[in-house]
Design a protein around this motif. Sequence first.
Motif, PDB file in Angstrom:
ATOM      1  N   GLN A  68       0.836  -1.199   0.000  1.00 59.12           N
ATOM      2  CA  GLN A  68       0.000   0.000   0.000  1.00 59.12           C
ATOM      3  C   GLN A  68       0.873   1.253   0.000  1.00 59.12           C
ATOM      4  O   GLN A  68       1.985   1.240   0.502  1.00 59.12           O
ATOM      5  N   VAL A  69       0.311   2.319  -0.557  1.00 63.73           N
ATOM      6  CA  VAL A  69       0.982   3.616  -0.505  1.00 63.73           C
ATOM      7  C   VAL A  69       0.072   4.542   0.296  1.00 63.73           C
ATOM      8  O   VAL A  69      -1.056   4.842  -0.109  1.00 63.73           O
ATOM      9  N   ILE A  70       0.543   4.983   1.443  1.00 60.63           N
ATOM     10  CA  ILE A  70      -0.228   5.858   2.313  1.00 60.63           C
ATOM     11  C   ILE A  70       0.598   7.118   2.544  1.00 60.63           C
ATOM     12  O   ILE A  70       1.729   7.049   3.034  1.00 60.63           O
ATOM     13  N   ASN A  71       0.011   8.271   2.158  1.00 62.38           N
ATOM     14  CA  ASN A  71       0.686   9.571   2.294  1.00 62.38           C
ATOM     15  C   ASN A  71       2.065   9.554   1.649  1.00 62.38           C
ATOM     16  O   ASN A  71       3.042  10.052   2.199  1.00 62.38           O
ATOM     17  N   GLY A  72       2.166   8.912   0.479  1.00 62.32           N
ATOM     18  CA  GLY A  72       3.424   8.878  -0.253  1.00 62.32           C
ATOM     19  C   GLY A  72       4.428   7.879   0.284  1.00 62.32           C
ATOM     20  O   GLY A  72       5.526   7.762  -0.238  1.00 62.32           O
ATOM     21  N   GLU A  73       4.058   7.158   1.347  1.00 58.55           N
ATOM     22  CA  GLU A  73       4.969   6.174   1.942  1.00 58.55           C
ATOM     23  C   GLU A  73       4.484   4.778   1.566  1.00 58.55           C
ATOM     24  O   GLU A  73       3.321   4.451   1.730  1.00 58.55           O
TER      25      GLU A  73
END
Length: 146
Positions: A68-73
């Motif tokens: 997953q990508v969450i807030n660019g992370e």
Amino acid sequence: MGFIKDFKAFLLKGDIVNLATAVIVATAFGAIVKSFTNDIIMPPIGVALGGVDFTDLKYVIKEAQPEQVINGETIAAVEAVTINYGNFIQVVLNFIIIGFFIFMFLKAYAKTKKKEKESPEPASPPAPSAQEQLLMEIRDVLKSKQ
């Protein structure tokens, strides 16, 4: 020098060589029985159970999480946590089949040994008769006079 000599004698003892041979043969035998189980026994059982492959049977405790990508992370993927009871069933069936084959082999081996034991031993040559004994003594006396 004595240690190396003793170690060499230990390795070349018949028991160690027999054990090594047994391990090699058992490994090959295990592969044959595993193939027999997986390739011959299990497919008909799977068809009889509606196309079930035992190795695929499992109970999911926690589902897998994709990457997953969450807030660019980027968060790495997490594999599912499962109890693979189908694989356990497969291993138990392999064990039972291997045990059966070994049992049959040992039973045949014991039967062969029993037949060898029951077969009459070749009779030792009969002891020389009194007349033959006397002739051998005369021969020995004549040889000693020459």
